[in-house]
Write an enzyme that holds these catalytic residues in place. Structure first.
Site, PDB file in Angstrom:
ATOM      1  CG  ASN A   9      -1.809   1.128   1.366  1.00 43.45           C
ATOM      2  OD1 ASN A   9      -1.449   2.244   1.018  1.00 43.45           O
ATOM      3  ND2 ASN A   9      -2.999   0.882   1.870  1.00 43.45           N
ATOM      4  CB  ALA A  10       1.568   3.709  -2.691  1.00 42.83           C
ATOM      5  CE  LYS A  12      -2.117  -0.202   5.865  1.00 45.61           C
ATOM      6  NZ  LYS A  12      -2.298  -1.638   6.148  1.00 45.61           N
ATOM      7  CG  ASP A  68      -2.979  -7.541  11.360  1.00 47.72           C
ATOM      8  OD1 ASP A  68      -2.926  -7.754  10.141  1.00 47.72           O
ATOM      9  OD2 ASP A  68      -3.927  -7.934  12.071  1.00 47.72           O
ATOM     10  CE1 TYR A 150     -16.541  -3.197  10.630  1.00 44.44           C
ATOM     11  CE2 TYR A 150     -14.180  -3.210  10.200  1.00 44.44           C
ATOM     12  CZ  TYR A 150     -15.372  -3.889  10.319  1.00 44.44           C
ATOM     13  OH  TYR A 150     -15.419  -5.244  10.125  1.00 44.44           O
TER      14      TYR A 150
HETATM   15  P1  IMP Z   1      -5.255  -3.660   8.093  1.00 40.84           P
HETATM   16  O1  IMP Z   1      -4.581  -4.613   9.031  1.00 40.84           O
HETATM   17  O2  IMP Z   1      -4.675  -2.275   8.133  1.00 40.84           O
HETATM   18  O3  IMP Z   1      -5.355  -4.211   6.703  1.00 40.84           O
HETATM   19  O4  IMP Z   1      -6.757  -3.496   8.627  1.00 40.84           O
HETATM   20  C1  IMP Z   1      -7.655  -4.606   8.683  1.00 40.84           C
HETATM   21  C2  IMP Z   1      -9.096  -4.135   8.665  1.00 40.84           C
HETATM   22  O5  IMP Z   1      -9.386  -3.385   9.859  1.00 40.84           O
HETATM   23  C3  IMP Z   1      -9.445  -3.190   7.525  1.00 40.84           C
HETATM   24  O6  IMP Z   1      -9.808  -3.905   6.351  1.00 40.84           O
HETATM   25  C4  IMP Z   1     -10.641  -2.433   8.106  1.00 40.84           C
HETATM   26  O7  IMP Z   1     -11.815  -3.219   8.012  1.00 40.84           O
HETATM   27  C5  IMP Z   1     -10.261  -2.304   9.565  1.00 40.84           C
HETATM   28  N1  IMP Z   1      -9.516  -1.039   9.803  1.00 40.84           N
HETATM   29  C6  IMP Z   1      -8.206  -0.917  10.119  1.00 40.84           C
HETATM   30  N2  IMP Z   1      -7.853   0.378  10.230  1.00 40.84           N
HETATM   31  C7  IMP Z   1      -8.978   1.088   9.986  1.00 40.84           C
HETATM   32  C8  IMP Z   1      -9.250   2.486   9.941  1.00 40.84           C
HETATM   33  O8  IMP Z   1      -8.382   3.367  10.141  1.00 40.84           O
HETATM   34  N3  IMP Z   1     -10.523   2.838   9.663  1.00 40.84           N
HETATM   35  C9  IMP Z   1     -11.500   1.928   9.428  1.00 40.84           C
HETATM   36  N4  IMP Z   1     -11.303   0.621   9.417  1.00 40.84           N
HETATM   37  C10 IMP Z   1     -10.043   0.188   9.698  1.00 40.84           C
END
Ligand code: IMP
Length: 193
Positions: A9-10, A12, A68, A150
């Site tokens: 993810n660019a 991030k 994560d 969310y």
């Molecule tokens: P990841 O580990 O950053 O890929 O996040 C996993 C999942 O958590 C995402 O697909 C979202 O459903 C939820 N999530 C993580 N961070 C956020 C945020 O900042 N806003 C809303 N949902 C989030």
């Protein structure tokens, strides 16, 4: 010194690069030649974060930091948690996930929740864990169009808007992810790779 961020993810990569400055050469999974899906098979957010960082370190012999994240709702015993991305099914639909959460909370007034990010750094010297938390409440219905996941149903403590009603800059000042990154940056002020 080279540090791999376990992401494709660019956004991030840029967010962390901007905060770390040019102390390290921050590279992505594509840069180390990793094209496979990273394993995420543990049942916790910290577990998946460690699993991804360890995988890259062991297979590509480069220091790695992996993130994560998830939403943890108190009335649901911490769900959706590690299952946040696909809570309503493998289609990974943000809208479906939101509707599932709202349905599950329909009959409760206890709306408290938190977003959690865990960053794990794995190097030849071992591992370090950095956690960022954003506390808030789940709204009765979605509000706002910005952000992702969310965001439309999450209202941070002390703010009268949902995360999806904030600009990206405003969200990045307070987010769980930003808080975890700040801890990583402070660590590197007194430690090296
Ligand atoms: P990841 O580990 O950053 O890929 O996040 C996993 C999942 O958590 C995402 O697909 C979202 O459903 C939820 N999530 C993580 N961070 C956020 C945020 O900042 N806003 C809303 N949902 C989030």
């Amino acid at each position: 010194m080279t540090l791999c961020l376990a992401t494709r993810n660019a956004h991030k990569l840029e967010e962390i690069r901007a905060k770390l400055g040019n102390r390290f050469r921050l590279i992505s999974l594509d840069d180390v030649g990793c094209t496979e899906e990273l394993p995420e098979t543990t049942d916790t957010i910290p577990g998946n974060s460690l699993q991804k960082a360890q995988f890259v370190f062991e297979h590509y012999n480069v220091a790695c930091v992996a993130d994560d994240s998830g939403l943890e709702i108190d009335a649901l015993g911490g769900a959706p948690g590690v299952h946040s991305a696909y809570y309503a099914g493998p289609q990974r639909s943000h809208e479906d996930n939101i509707q599932k959460v709202l349905g599950e909370l329909r009959n409760t007034t206890q709306r408290s929740a938190q977003f959690r990010t865990v960053l794990t750094l794995v190097t030849a010297n071992g591992m370090q864990v950095f956690e960022g938390i954003l506390r808030g409440n789940i709204l009765q219905e979605p509000r706002g169009k910005n952000g992702f996941g969310y965001d439309p149903i999450f209202q941070p403590e002390g703010i009268d808007l949902s995360l999806a009603q904030l600009s990206m800059e405003e969200k990045n000042e307070i987010s769980h992810r930003a808080r975890a990154i700040e801890k990583l940056v402070s660590y590197f002020q007194t430690n090296s790779l």
